[in-house]
Design a protein around this motif. Structure first.
Motif, PDB file in Angstrom:
ATOM      1  N   SER A 148       0.873  -1.233  -0.098  1.00  0.00           N
ATOM      2  CA  SER A 148      -0.166  -0.084   0.407  1.00  0.00           C
ATOM      3  C   SER A 148       0.964   1.183   0.053  1.00  0.00           C
ATOM      4  O   SER A 148       2.051   1.133   0.132  1.00  0.00           O
ATOM      5  N   PHE A 149       0.204   2.320  -0.280  1.00  0.00           N
ATOM      6  CA  PHE A 149       0.708   3.657  -0.269  1.00  0.00           C
ATOM      7  C   PHE A 149      -0.058   4.741   0.294  1.00  0.00           C
ATOM      8  O   PHE A 149      -1.239   4.798  -0.341  1.00  0.00           O
ATOM      9  N   ASP A 150       0.306   5.283   1.443  1.00  0.00           N
ATOM     10  CA  ASP A 150      -0.437   6.321   2.278  1.00  0.00           C
ATOM     11  C   ASP A 150      -0.228   7.622   1.483  1.00  0.00           C
ATOM     12  O   ASP A 150       1.018   8.203   1.579  1.00  0.00           O
ATOM     13  N   ALA A 151      -0.878   8.324   0.873  1.00  0.00           N
ATOM     14  CA  ALA A 151      -0.580   9.749   0.367  1.00  0.00           C
ATOM     15  C   ALA A 151      -1.563  10.717   0.927  1.00  0.00           C
ATOM     16  O   ALA A 151      -2.169  11.634   0.219  1.00  0.00           O
ATOM     17  N   GLY A 152      -1.552  10.869   2.152  1.00  0.00           N
ATOM     18  CA  GLY A 152      -2.133  12.126   2.845  1.00  0.00           C
ATOM     19  C   GLY A 152      -3.892  11.663   2.619  1.00  0.00           C
ATOM     20  O   GLY A 152      -4.393  10.963   3.394  1.00  0.00           O
ATOM     21  N   HIS A 153      -4.253  12.405   1.758  1.00  0.00           N
ATOM     22  CA  HIS A 153      -5.795  12.506   1.666  1.00  0.00           C
ATOM     23  C   HIS A 153      -6.346  11.116   0.868  1.00  0.00           C
ATOM     24  O   HIS A 153      -7.524  10.779   0.811  1.00  0.00           O
ATOM     25  N   TYR A 154      -5.276  10.438   0.298  1.00  0.00           N
ATOM     26  CA  TYR A 154      -5.700   9.184  -0.449  1.00  0.00           C
ATOM     27  C   TYR A 154      -4.778   7.947   0.130  1.00  0.00           C
ATOM     28  O   TYR A 154      -3.766   8.152   0.647  1.00  0.00           O
ATOM     29  N   PRO A 163     -13.083  -2.474   6.241  1.00  0.00           N
ATOM     30  CA  PRO A 163     -13.957  -1.383   6.957  1.00  0.00           C
ATOM     31  C   PRO A 163     -13.524  -1.311   8.256  1.00  0.00           C
ATOM     32  O   PRO A 163     -13.588  -2.646   9.170  1.00  0.00           O
ATOM     33  N   ASN A 164     -13.617  -0.412   9.155  1.00  0.00           N
ATOM     34  CA  ASN A 164     -13.655  -0.356  10.720  1.00  0.00           C
ATOM     35  C   ASN A 164     -12.252  -0.950  11.094  1.00  0.00           C
ATOM     36  O   ASN A 164     -12.192  -1.109  12.489  1.00  0.00           O
ATOM     37  N   VAL A 165     -11.229  -1.048  10.436  1.00  0.00           N
ATOM     38  CA  VAL A 165      -9.926  -1.465  10.909  1.00  0.00           C
ATOM     39  C   VAL A 165      -9.020  -0.205  10.358  1.00  0.00           C
ATOM     40  O   VAL A 165      -9.008   0.248   9.196  1.00  0.00           O
ATOM     41  N   SER A 166      -8.111   0.095  11.106  1.00  0.00           N
ATOM     42  CA  SER A 166      -7.108   1.199  10.695  1.00  0.00           C
ATOM     43  C   SER A 166      -6.339   0.934   9.589  1.00  0.00           C
ATOM     44  O   SER A 166      -5.941  -0.276   9.347  1.00  0.00           O
ATOM     45  N   PHE A 167      -6.041   1.846   8.994  1.00  0.00           N
ATOM     46  CA  PHE A 167      -5.094   1.726   7.950  1.00  0.00           C
ATOM     47  C   PHE A 167      -3.663   0.778   8.114  1.00  0.00           C
ATOM     48  O   PHE A 167      -3.202   0.065   7.532  1.00  0.00           O
ATOM     49  N   GLU A 168      -3.243   1.237   9.333  1.00  0.00           N
ATOM     50  CA  GLU A 168      -2.167   0.544   9.927  1.00  0.00           C
ATOM     51  C   GLU A 168      -2.189  -0.869  10.058  1.00  0.00           C
ATOM     52  O   GLU A 168      -1.267  -1.611  10.207  1.00  0.00           O
ATOM     53  N   ARG A 169      -3.355  -1.360  10.458  1.00  0.00           N
ATOM     54  CA  ARG A 169      -3.722  -2.838  10.920  1.00  0.00           C
ATOM     55  C   ARG A 169      -3.989  -3.328   9.717  1.00  0.00           C
ATOM     56  O   ARG A 169      -4.611  -4.558  10.001  1.00  0.00           O
ATOM     57  N   GLY A 190     -11.719   7.913   6.358  1.00  0.00           N
ATOM     58  CA  GLY A 190     -10.906   8.666   6.835  1.00  0.00           C
ATOM     59  C   GLY A 190      -9.896   9.205   5.717  1.00  0.00           C
ATOM     60  O   GLY A 190      -9.640  10.161   5.698  1.00  0.00           O
ATOM     61  N   LYS A 191      -9.796   8.565   4.585  1.00  0.00           N
ATOM     62  CA  LYS A 191      -9.194   8.812   3.517  1.00  0.00           C
ATOM     63  C   LYS A 191      -9.983   8.042   2.365  1.00  0.00           C
ATOM     64  O   LYS A 191     -10.706   7.248   2.285  1.00  0.00           O
TER      65      LYS A 191
END
Length: 252
Positions: A148-154, A163-169, A190-191
């Motif tokens: 994955s790649f976390d790009a702030g708003h995306y 769903p309902n699991v944090s991005f980090e987990r 959230g994003k």
């Protein structure tokens, strides 16, 4: 590519499932170059996985992507079909599943005879041949793929998130394979999740996600979404017009 060059990018070019369509990839490479020439600022290209299987030139796609063909820095994400590829190399017993999902086209692109596999034989030999002919640069590229790649708003990934699991987990299984639980969710993640994996006639744009898999191997249409701050637009590579309804697709 440096961390600074990624963090400072003004726009992200996110490319959907390529599936062996080197011809369409070449068009997208050129479209991104033209778009960068036309618009000021810096860019970053992200491919969302599924480079192999189903289409005719899996080997050519991996070869092209393995040495960043884009005018921007580049991040390559892993798709479930790269998992199928790597799993077959390690365990030929998975051959029948891979065959049903487009693996024969990939083997053929690497010059491996597939006639025995058509009648359910020769998986061990094919896996050994693949290990022999697979260029080291291809192995290195496949091993380098990110989940994955976390790009702030995306948040960019191949299939989606739980769903309902944090991005980090998020689990690798969900990032690579999830479908209904994610696609049917109306939760605010959230994003905005940018993904592929599930082909559609047109890109899907919903409040919580953007799907850019337009079934390139079958439709001749490869889609790239251009993400800028909180806006987006699309680039398309087109070869021919075929309805996904007219093509039988096993959605895995």
């Amino acid at each position: 590519m440096t961390a600074d060059s990624v963090a400072s990018a003004h726009r992200i070019y996110a490319i959907g499932d390529i599936h062996g369509r080197l011809d369409l990839l070449e068009q997208i490479i050129e479209l991104i170059r033209l778009d960068m020439d036309e618009h000021s600022g810096t860019g970053l290209t992200v491919t969302l996985g599924d480079y192999v299987d189903r289409g005719p030139e899996s080997r050519g796609v991996v070869e092209r992507l393995s040495s960043n063909p884009f005018v921007t820095p580049y991040i390559a994400l892993k798709g479930n079909h790269e998992v199928l590829f790597e799993t077959f190399v390690a365990d030929p017993n998975t051959g029948p599943q891979w065959r049903s999902l487009g693996g024969l086209e990939t083997l053929h692109s690497y010059g491996i005879p597939v006639a025995p596999l058509l009648v359910g034989r020769g998986y061990d030999a094919a896996a050994e041949q693949l290990r022999t002919v697979l260029p080291p640069v291809h192995s290195k590229f496949l091993a380098s793929l990110k989940l994955s790649f976390d790009a702030g708003h995306y948040f960019l990934c191949h299939a989606g998130i739980r769903p309902n699991v944090s991005f980090e987990r998020q689990s690798a299984q969900d990032l690579l394979w999830i479908r209904e639980d994610f696609l049917n969710s109306q939760v605010n993640f959230g994003k905005i999740v940018v993904h592929g994996h599930t082909p559609n006639e047109e890109p899907e744009v919903l409040p919580n996600r953007i799907n850019v898999d337009t079934g390139a191997f079958a439709t001749g249409r490869l889609t790239c979404v251009v993400l800028e701050a909180e806006s987006h637009r699309f680039l398309y590579a087109n070869q021919r017009s075929t309805s996904l309804r007219d093509v039988q697709i096993n959605q895995v």
